[in-house]
Design a protein around this motif. Sequence first.
Motif, short mmCIF file in Angstrom:
data_model
loop_
_atom_site.label_atom_id
_atom_site.label_comp_id
_atom_site.label_asym_id
_atom_site.label_seq_id
_atom_site.Cartn_x
_atom_site.Cartn_y
_atom_site.Cartn_z
N ILE A 184 41.60 -55.56 121.38
CA ILE A 184 42.73 -54.94 120.71
C ILE A 184 43.35 -55.74 119.65
O ILE A 184 43.60 -56.67 119.90
N PRO A 185 43.50 -55.23 118.32
CA PRO A 185 43.88 -56.20 117.41
C PRO A 185 45.48 -56.34 117.64
O PRO A 185 46.03 -55.51 118.05
N THR A 186 46.10 -57.56 117.16
CA THR A 186 47.38 -57.75 117.31
C THR A 186 48.10 -58.01 116.05
O THR A 186 49.22 -58.25 116.16
N ILE A 187 47.31 -57.51 114.99
CA ILE A 187 48.09 -57.59 113.59
C ILE A 187 49.06 -56.43 113.42
O ILE A 187 48.70 -55.27 113.90
N LEU A 188 50.18 -56.53 112.99
CA LEU A 188 51.17 -55.49 112.94
C LEU A 188 51.15 -54.74 111.79
O LEU A 188 50.55 -55.15 110.88
N THR A 189 51.31 -53.32 111.85
CA THR A 189 51.27 -52.35 110.79
C THR A 189 52.45 -52.73 110.02
O THR A 189 53.57 -53.36 110.30
N ARG A 190 52.45 -52.38 108.81
CA ARG A 190 53.27 -52.47 107.53
C ARG A 190 54.82 -51.90 108.13
O ARG A 190 55.72 -52.59 107.96
N GLN A 191 54.71 -50.82 108.70
CA GLN A 191 55.79 -50.22 109.20
C GLN A 191 56.58 -50.99 110.17
O GLN A 191 57.70 -51.20 110.07
N THR A 192 55.82 -51.58 111.29
CA THR A 192 56.18 -52.38 112.44
C THR A 192 56.99 -53.58 111.91
O THR A 192 57.91 -54.07 112.26
N ARG A 193 55.88 -54.20 111.25
CA ARG A 193 56.59 -55.60 110.51
C ARG A 193 57.85 -55.26 109.79
O ARG A 193 58.72 -56.19 109.83
N THR A 194 58.17 -54.26 109.12
CA THR A 194 59.31 -54.16 108.32
C THR A 194 60.32 -53.83 109.19
O THR A 194 61.48 -54.50 109.06
N LYS A 195 60.22 -53.08 110.02
CA LYS A 195 61.30 -52.98 111.22
C LYS A 195 61.70 -54.18 111.92
O LYS A 195 62.77 -54.45 111.97
N VAL A 196 60.56 -55.03 112.05
CA VAL A 196 60.97 -56.23 112.93
C VAL A 196 61.81 -57.04 112.15
O VAL A 196 62.84 -57.73 112.50
N LEU A 197 61.09 -57.20 110.88
CA LEU A 197 62.19 -58.27 109.88
C LEU A 197 63.42 -57.72 109.60
O LEU A 197 64.34 -58.70 109.57
#
Length: 186
Positions: free
Chosen positions: A151-164
């Motif tokens: 299972i890849p653990t690279i975050l989606t763009r949308q998830t990264r944006t929300k986290v930041l």
Amino acid sequence: MDLQTGLKKLLKKGILTNELDFERASIIDRQLRLLVKEFPELSEERKQLRTLLKSYEDKHWVQQEITDKKVEKSELAREFAERERVFYEKRKNAIKLKLREMGVSQRELGAILGHASATYMSELMNGVNPFTLNDLIVIHHLLNIELEILIPTILTRQTRTKVLETITKLNKPHIKLPKIDAVYSK
């Protein structure tokens, strides 16, 4: 968009909208180049993908000024997409090794997972189309491969944006994503 969204979604979207899309599509194109030899029916899809790639290049590189920032963003996109490619290659090799050890063919694994088409199973193995989470859990149990490999653990763009955004709102500057992840959040 990551590789898991697959070739069909890229073609359905009909346009590449950023450097990361472009780099991911380039990787899929290279994978298709090899797959077309085995599965000639994929040649039309590869031709469509190459049209998208050329259109993006013409619009974003030929017709625009090339700045240092643009080149840097392109290099980061290439690095990010390459990390994804390496992940999918390692996963494929781990699955193939376990299949060999167990005397099970890729086609038989496809049947177990409910995927009758040899072409589709090959696309899954090569990261062109995504395995479902259920597929990966079955593979984990059947082949005893760690989930971290599957299972890849690279975050989606949308998830990264929300986290930041949340980190910023919480005023927790000591909590950070790696730079390569943060670049694609904007």
